[in-house]
Design an enzyme around this catalytic site. Structure first.
Site, mmCIF file in Angstrom:
data_model
loop_
_atom_site.group_PDB
_atom_site.id
_atom_site.type_symbol
_atom_site.label_atom_id
_atom_site.label_comp_id
_atom_site.label_asym_id
_atom_site.label_seq_id
_atom_site.Cartn_x
_atom_site.Cartn_y
_atom_site.Cartn_z
ATOM 1 N N ASN A 1 -16.901 7.349 17.871
ATOM 2 C CA ASN A 1 -17.000 7.773 16.466
ATOM 3 C C ASN A 1 -17.970 6.929 15.632
ATOM 4 O OD1 ASN A 1 -15.383 10.121 16.210
ATOM 5 N ND2 ASN A 1 -13.603 8.855 16.667
ATOM 6 N N ASP B 1 -20.724 -11.119 8.025
ATOM 7 C CA ASP B 1 -21.220 -9.789 7.616
ATOM 8 C C ASP B 1 -20.171 -8.725 7.912
ATOM 9 O OD1 ASP B 1 -22.871 -7.878 6.601
ATOM 10 O OD2 ASP B 1 -24.257 -7.835 8.305
ATOM 11 N N ARG C 1 -19.666 -0.859 7.758
ATOM 12 C CA ARG C 1 -20.795 -0.398 8.604
ATOM 13 C C ARG C 1 -20.880 -1.200 9.901
ATOM 14 N NH1 ARG C 1 -22.426 -3.045 4.366
ATOM 15 N NH2 ARG C 1 -23.305 -5.108 4.703
HETATM 16 P P1 AMP Z 1 -26.230 -2.132 15.432
HETATM 17 O O1 AMP Z 1 -27.596 -2.542 15.817
HETATM 18 O O2 AMP Z 1 -25.181 -2.845 16.219
HETATM 19 O O3 AMP Z 1 -25.995 -2.159 13.962
HETATM 20 O O4 AMP Z 1 -26.129 -0.567 15.888
HETATM 21 C C1 AMP Z 1 -26.833 0.452 15.227
HETATM 22 C C2 AMP Z 1 -26.061 1.767 15.332
HETATM 23 O O5 AMP Z 1 -25.892 2.113 16.679
HETATM 24 C C3 AMP Z 1 -24.668 1.644 14.753
HETATM 25 O O6 AMP Z 1 -24.618 1.923 13.406
HETATM 26 C C4 AMP Z 1 -23.913 2.702 15.570
HETATM 27 O O7 AMP Z 1 -24.084 3.970 14.967
HETATM 28 C C5 AMP Z 1 -24.618 2.679 16.899
HETATM 29 N N1 AMP Z 1 -23.877 1.842 17.832
HETATM 30 C C6 AMP Z 1 -24.007 0.535 18.036
HETATM 31 N N2 AMP Z 1 -23.145 0.106 18.960
HETATM 32 C C7 AMP Z 1 -22.458 1.157 19.366
HETATM 33 C C8 AMP Z 1 -21.417 1.361 20.317
HETATM 34 N N3 AMP Z 1 -20.920 0.347 21.036
HETATM 35 N N4 AMP Z 1 -20.945 2.590 20.498
HETATM 36 C C9 AMP Z 1 -21.447 3.597 19.762
HETATM 37 N N5 AMP Z 1 -22.411 3.493 18.853
HETATM 38 C C10 AMP Z 1 -22.933 2.261 18.656
#
Ligand code: AMP
Length: 998
Positions: free
Chosen positions: A719, A761, A765
Site C-alpha cells: 500500500n 524524519d 510519508r
Molecule cells: P523512499 O526513497 O524510501 O522515500 O521511496 C520512494 C517511494 O518508493 C516511496 O514513497 C514508496 O512509494 C516507494 N517505496 C519505497 N520503499 C518501498 C517498499 N518497501 N515497498 C513499496 N513501496 C516502496
C-alpha cells in the site's frame, strides 16, 4: 235428406276435416313406423273379405286430411243387416328388428242411436286381429289363422258442441302386440255390423334413438320385448377420452335411462354442444377435462388454436414446476439498502427485499464473498481491483445460499482485508435467465482482530527441572504476532500462584521447575490488536529425581559442600558487580549512556542490541557487509517502477533465494554516474536498516554491491506510503483500525529508541503500509533528512529540517533525540487522524515555527477521539522530558485497543478542522477576546454568549474553570461543558507546557 246410414257416415266423414286438429303431425323420435296409412298417396291395396258377395264390405275411399293432403280411408256401415262379418286385412308388414309392435287406430264410429230405423242389428265395436308370417302370402286369407288383439270400441260416438250440435268424434286407440317372432305380420279389422270409418292406421315399434350423453355417443337401440333393460356401451366423441366407460340403459318404452361413466375433452379442446372443439387463439387448455379453455395468463400468449399452454413473452419465463395457469415471471431485481456491520473479522450483512420480485414469491438470497485487492496498473497509482473468491473456511451463518431471511453473518474473515459481498435475490426463474440476474454489492474492510488461540502445544524435552515446549502459530494470527504469553503453575496450587513468560518465537524452555511435579500451562498470542484467547490448558510433568539413596551422614556432607560452593559463587558475583559498577560510573558521561563498550567503540545495553552508526566505520562498505546480506543480482526480478527515491528509481519485483520461497520485494537502485559519496550515502541506509529486526520496521532483504546497478532490496509494502494511502481512503477506516496502525508505528519507534537510533524524519510519508494494513517505519539514510525529504527546509542555522514535523528544540539548536521523534510522532498521529491532511495546512514554515513557539498547537482533526488528541498534545509538550516515551505511547494505544469504547468520546464535533492556527496567528497569548474565537472554532456557540460575559484575565484563570463555574454562567449542557473544560485545559497546558495526564 238421405236416410241411408252409409250416406250419413259420408256426411260425418266430410265433417272430419273440421275435427282433425289442423297442425302437422310429428311422431316422437323413438317411434319407428312400419306402416302409416296416411303416408300412402295411392291405393293401399288392402284386401277385404269376403271380397265378392251381395253384402257391402270394407270400402277404400279417398279423402283429404286436415292439410288437404289426400289420404286413404276404409269404411263399412252395414247396420241394417244381420250376421255381418266383414274383414279388412292389411298388406304384409315386415317386422324389421321390432319385437313389440304398436298399432294406432284413428277412426269414427256411428252411435247406433243416431241411426234411425235400425233393427237392432247395429254394433258399436269392431275387432282388431293379426297374423304372423315370414313372407307375404298374397291374397291367401283364412279367418281362423288370425289372432285377436282386442275389440275396439269408441269412447263416445258423438260429442256435444257448445251450440248444441252433435259432432263426430275421432277416436284414437293404441294396442300393443308382441313379442313377434316371424319376419312380418298382417293386421286385420273384423266388422260385425258397425258403422265405422278407419281414418288412419299406423303400425310402429319403439327404439332408443341415437344420442350423445357425457360426450359418449349411443347408437339407435331397439328395446327387448320383455321388461328388462338393454345395456348399451357408448363411444367417446372425437377429441375426447374415456374417463370411465360410458354406459346407458334402453327401456322397453324407447327411453334412455341411467347414464353411467363419461368421456372428457382432450387437452387443447373444450366441450361445446356435446362435442369437443379446439381452444381459440389466446386461450389454452392443458389438461384432459370438460372445463372451458382458459385465457392465457399475464405475460403469455397463444397464437394458434388448440393450444395446450401459452408461451411466455420475451424476458419472461416459467419455472419447471410452474402450472400453465400461472403468469410468466422474471428474475427479481437486486436487493436494496445493503448494510454491513463489521465486528473485527466478522460482518453482519442486512438488506431489503428487491423492489421487483419478478412476479414470484419463491425469493431466496445468495451471498458471494470475494476478496479484492487494488492492483496498480503499469506503475500508475490509480490501479484496478483484482478479486478472487474468498477462502473456503469463511463461515456463513446460517448459510451462503438459499437464504430466506434478509440477513447473514459472515465470520472467520482475515483481519484488515477488503472484501466484496455480492448479494443476489433469486427466484424460480433466475437460472433460466443468467443475463438478467442482478446483485447488490457491498465492500467492507475487516478490522484488526486479536489472534485466534494457539491450538497445538508439543512437549519437546523434559528434565527434572525444565521442559521445552513448542507450538504452532494460531490459525488466524489476524496480524503480526508480537509475542506469546506463557502462563504456568503447579497443578496442585490451582492457579493461586503462577509464572508468566513471554516468547517471540513458537518455542520456550521453562526452567526452575520442581522435579516430578505436574504443571498446567496456557499460551496466548499478542498482536497490535491485543491478546487473543488462551490456548486450552496443557499439562506436563517434570522428570522424577534420580533414584539414588545416600545415608543421612553422607547427605549432610553433600549439603555442606553444596552450601559452601553456592556461598563462594555468590561472593564472586557480588565482587564482580561492585567492580564493574565502579568502572562504569567513572566512564559514563551522559545518563543515556548506560551502555557497555562494544567492538569499534559502540555502546550496548546488556542484553539489548544497540544501533551502530555506519559512519563510525572507516570503510563504510565494511558496515554494509556487516549488516546486510550480499545478494546475487540473478536472484532478483524487477517488475515495475513504483516510486522515485533520491538516488534512483524504486521498483517492485521478486526475490528468489536458493531453497527459499519467492517473495515480493521493493528494489531501490542507485542511478548511474554516482559519486563515491553518493554510493556511501545510498548504502548507509542498508547498513542502518540491516541492524533492525522488528515487525514495524521495514525489513532489509539484502544489497547488491558487487554488480551494477547497486541495489537495496527490502520487503515489499503493497500500500505504499502512509500519507498517500490515507488520502486515498479518506474516512474509510474505523477508529480501531487507525489506532492499530498508530500502535504499529509507535512500536517500531520504541524499538528504534531502545536501539538508540533517532529517526529525525518521522512523518506519514516515511511510513510504509503493507496489504494487511501493518505500518512500518522506513527512510533511514543518514543524509536523507538533509537531502532527500522535499519537506526539509533550511533553518537559520543552515541545516535542512522538515519544519512541520520537527520539535522546536531540534529546529532551534539541532537537539535531535527520541523525545524529538516523539514530537514528530504527535504530528504523524495528527496526520493519521486527519487522513493525510498537511500539518498546519498552507502556513509558511516561518509562521509554523512562530506559532508553535508561541504555544499554538494543531486543533483536533474531525471526529478525533479525545484521548488521541490528548496524546498529540502530550507529544507536543515544549519541555521535551515531559513528552511521553514511545513505550508509554505503545501502552496507551494498547489500552485504547483493549477498550475501544473509549474512542467514542471525540475531541470536538466540527466538520473539517477549522484553521485555528491561521485564525489565531496573532502573537498574543490568548485572552478573553481570542477565547471567543477559540470557542467559535470549537462550535460551542450556545455557551459563547454566557461565557463571554465573565471576565477572565488570563488563560491561567480559564484553566481553573470547573464544571461548577460553567454552571454559574449558565452552561448546563453536559457535552459542551466537558468540551470547554477539556479544551481550556488543553490550551492552558500548551501555554504552560506542563504535563498533560493521559
Ligand atoms: P523512499 O526513497 O524510501 O522515500 O521511496 C520512494 C517511494 O518508493 C516511496 O514513497 C514508496 O512509494 C516507494 N517505496 C519505497 N520503499 C518501498 C517498499 N518497501 N515497498 C513499496 N513501496 C516502496
Amino acid at each position: 235428406m238421405d236416410c241411408n246410414p252409409r250416406s250419413l257416415l259420408f256426411v260425418l266423414l266430410l265433417l272430419l276435416s273440421c275435427v282433425i286438429p289442423a297442425f302437422p303431425v310429428f311422431y316422437p323420435p323413438n317411434e319407428v313406423n312400419l306402416l302409416d296409412s296416411k303416408a300412402s298417396q295411392g291405393e293401399l291395396g288392402w284386401i277385404s273379405y269376403p271380397s265378392h258377395g251381395w253384402r257391402e264390405n270394407w270400402e277404400e275411399i279417398s279423402g283429404v286430411d286436415e292439410h288437404y293432403t289426400p289420404i286413404r280411408t276404409f269404411q263399412v256401415c252395414n247396420v241394417m243387416d244381420y250376421s255381418q262379418n266383414n274383414w279388412l286385412r292389411t298388406n304384409w308388414i315386415p317386422r324389421q328388428s321390432a319385437q313389440k309392435i304398436y298399432v294406432e287406430l284413428k277412426f269414427t264410429l256411428r252411435d247406433c242411436n243416431s241411426i234411425p230405423l235400425v233393427l237392432g242389428t247395429c254394433k258399436e265395436t269392431f275387432n282388431l286381429l293379426y297374423l304372423e308370417a315370414d313372407d307375404d302370402q298374397g291374397s291367401h286369407f283364412q279367418e281362423h289363422q288370425f289372432s285377436k288383439i282386442d275389440t275396439i270400441a269408441a269412447d263416445e260416438s258423438f260429442t256435444q258442441t257448445d251450440l248444441g250440435d252433435r259432432i263426430l268424434k275421432l277416436n284414437t286407440e293404441v294396442r300393443e302386440v308382441g313379442p313377434m317372432t316371424k319376419k312380418g305380420f298382417y293386421l286385420a279389422f273384423q266388422d260385425v255390423g258397425a258403422c265405422v270409418a278407419l281414418v288412419s292406421v299406423r303400425v310402429y315399434f319403439k327404439k332408443c334413438p341415437h344420442t350423445v350423453r357425457n360426450l359418449a355417443s349411443f347408437p339407435d337401440t331397439v328395446p327387448m320385448d320383455s321388461q328388462s333393460l338393454v345395456e348399451v356401451k357408448g363411444s367417446c366423441v372425437n377429441h375426447s377420452k374415456e374417463e370411465e366407460p360410458p354406459r346407458m340403459y334402453c327401456s322397453t318404452e324407447g327411453e334412455w335411462l341411467v347414464p353411467i361413466g363419461k368421456c372428457l375433452c382432450n387437452p387443447g379442446y373444450e366441450e361445446r354442444s356435446s362435442t369437443c372443439q379446439t381452444c381459440r387463439a389466446g386461450f389454452y387448455k392443458s389438461t384432459l377435462g370438460n372445463m372451458e379453455c382458459s385465457k392465457c395468463p399475464p405475460h403469455s400468449f397463444s397464437h394458434h388454436e388448440g393450444s395446450l399452454h401459452c408461451g411466455c413473452e420475451k424476458n419472461y419465463f416459467r419455472a419447471e414446476g410452474d402450472p400453465a395457469s400461472m403468469a410468466c415471471t422474471r428474475p427479481p431485481s437486486a436487493p436494496r439498502n445493503v448494510i454491513s456491520s463489521i465486528n473485527e473479522t466478522s460482518v453482519i450483512l442486512e438488506w431489503s427485499w428487491p423492489e421487483d420480485t419478478g412476479g414470484r414469491r419463491d425469493i431466496t438470497f445468495t451471498v458471494l464473498c470475494k476478496r479484492c485487492r487494488a492492483v496498480a496498473a503499469n506503475g500508475s497509482s490509480s490501479g484496478t481491483q483484482r478479486c478472487e473468491p474468498c477462502r473456503s473456511n469463511v463461515r456463513f451463518l446460517p448459510r451462503a445460499m438459499g437464504l430466506h431471511n434478509t440477513t447473514v453473518t459472515v465470520g472467520d474473515l482475515l483481519a484488515h482485508t477488503n472484501y466484496t459481498f455480492e448479494i443476489e435475490a433469486q427466484n424460480g426463474v433466475s437460472s433460466l435467465a443468467p443475463k438478467m440476474r442482478q446483485y447488490a454489492a457491498v465492500t467492507i474492510t475487516t478490522n484488526q482482530a486479536a489472534p485466534s488461540p494457539v491450538a497445538v502445544i508439543k512437549k519437546e524435552k523434559t528434565t527434572r527441572s525444565s521442559v521445552s515446549l513448542s507450538w504452532q502459530e494460531p490459525e488466524r494470527p489476524n496480524g503480526i504476532i508480537l509475542d506469546y504469553e506463557i502462563k504456568y503453575y503447579e497443578k496442585e496450587e490451582q492457579e493461586t500462584s503462577y509464572t508468566i513468560l513471554r516468547a517471540r518465537g513458537c518455542n520456550v524452555t521453562l526452567n526452575g521447575l520442581k522435579p516430578n511435579t505436574a504443571y498446567l500451562l496456557q499460551i496466548r498470542a499478542r498482536t497490535a490488536a491485543g491478546y487473543g484467547a488462551s490456548s486450552p490448558t496443557f499439562q506436563f510433568e517434570t522428570s522424577p529425581d534420580s533414584a539414588f539413596s545416600i545415608s543421612s551422614e553422607s547427605s549432610q556432607v553433600v549439603l555442606i559442600a553444596i552450601s559452601s560452593a553456592v556461598a563462594i559463587i555468590l561472593l564472586t558475583v557480588l565482587l564482580y558487580v561492585l567492580i564493574s559498577r565502579f568502572c562504569c560510573r567513572s566512564k559514563s558521561k551522559h545518563p543515556d549512556e548506560k551502555r557497555l563498550h562494544f567492538g569499534n567503540g559502540h555502546l550496548r545495553l546488556p542484553g539489548i542490541r544497540t544501533y551502530v552508526d555506519p559512519h563510525t566505520y572507516e570503510d563504510p562498505s565494511q558496515a554494509v557487509h556487516e549488516f546486510a546480506k550480499e545478494l546475487d543480482a540473478s536472484c532478483i526480478a524487477i517488475d515495475k517502477v513504483v516510486g522515485a527515491g533520491e538516488f534512483g528509481e524504486v521498483c517492485s519485483g521478486r526475490l528468489k533465494l536458493p531453497s527459499k520461497k519467492e517473495i515480493c520485494v521493493a528494489i531501490k537502485t542507485l542511478k548511474g554516474g554516482y559519486t563515491d559519496k553518493q554510493r556511501r550515502d545510498f548504502l548507509s541506509e542498508a547498513s542502518i536498516m540491516g541492524q533492525f529486526d522488528h515487525p514495524n520496521i521495514i525489513r532489509l532483504e539484502g544489497v547488491v554491491t558487487r554488480s551494477k546497478p547497486v541495489m537495496i532490496v527490502t520487503e515489499y509494502m503493497e500500500n505504499g506510503s502512509l500519507d498517500s494511502f490515507l488520502r486515498k481512503h479518506d474516512a474509510q477506516f474505523t477508529g480501531i483500525q487507525l489506532v492499530g496502525m498508530l500502535r504499529g508505528i509507535a512500536s517500531g519507534m520504541k524499538y528504534l529508541s531502545d536501539m538508540g537510533y533517532v529517526h529525525r524524519d518521522l512523518a506519514a510519508r516515511n511510513i510504509l503500509v503493507n496489504s494487511n494494513l501493518v505500518c512500518k517505519v522506513s527512510d533511514f539514510g543518514l543524509s536523507r533528512v538533509l537531502e532527500d525529504d522535499p519537506e526539509a527546509a533550511y533553518t537559520t542555522r543552515g541545516g535542512k529540517i522538515p519544519i512541520r514535523w520537527t520539535a522546536p528544540e531540534a529546529i532551534a539548536y539541532r537537539k535531535f533525540t527520541s523525545a524529538s521523534d516523539a514530537w514528530s510522532y504527535g504530528i504523524v498521529l495528527w496526520e493519521v487522524m486527519s487522513y493525510g491532511e498537511r500539518p498546519y495546512w498552507e502556513m509558511s514554515n516561518q509562521d509554523v515555527i512562530k506559532a508553535v513557539d508561541e504555544g499554538y498547537r494543531l486543533p483536533p482533526p474531525m471526529d478525533c477521539p479525545a484521548t488521541l488528541y490528548q496524546l498529540m498534545l502530550d507529544c507536543w509538550q515544549k519541555e521535551r522530558n515531559n513528552r511521553p516515551k514511545f513505550e508509554q505511547i505503545v501502552s496507551i494505544l494498547d489500552k485504547l485497543i483493549r477498550n475501544p469504547s473509549s474512542l467514542k468520546i471525540t475531541a470536538n464535533t466540527t466538520s473539517r478542522p477549522a484553521n485555528l492556527l491561521l485564525d489565531r496567528s496573532s502573537s498574543e497569548v490568548p485572552s478573553v477576546g481570542t477565547m471567543g474565537d477559540w470557542m467559535d472554532g470549537m462550535r460551542t456557540l450556545p455557551c459563547k454568549e454566557a461565557f463571554s460575559g465573565v471576565s477572565y484575565s488570563s488563560c491561567d484563570t480559564l484553566a481553573k474553570t470547573s464544571t461548577e463555574d460553567l454552571k454559574k454562567v449558565g452552561v448546563t449542557i453536559v457535552g459542551p461543558q466537558k468540551k470547554i473544560v477539556s479544551s481550556l485545559k488543553a490550551l492552558d497546558s500548551h501555554n504552560k507546557n506542563g504535563p498533560v495526564p493521559v
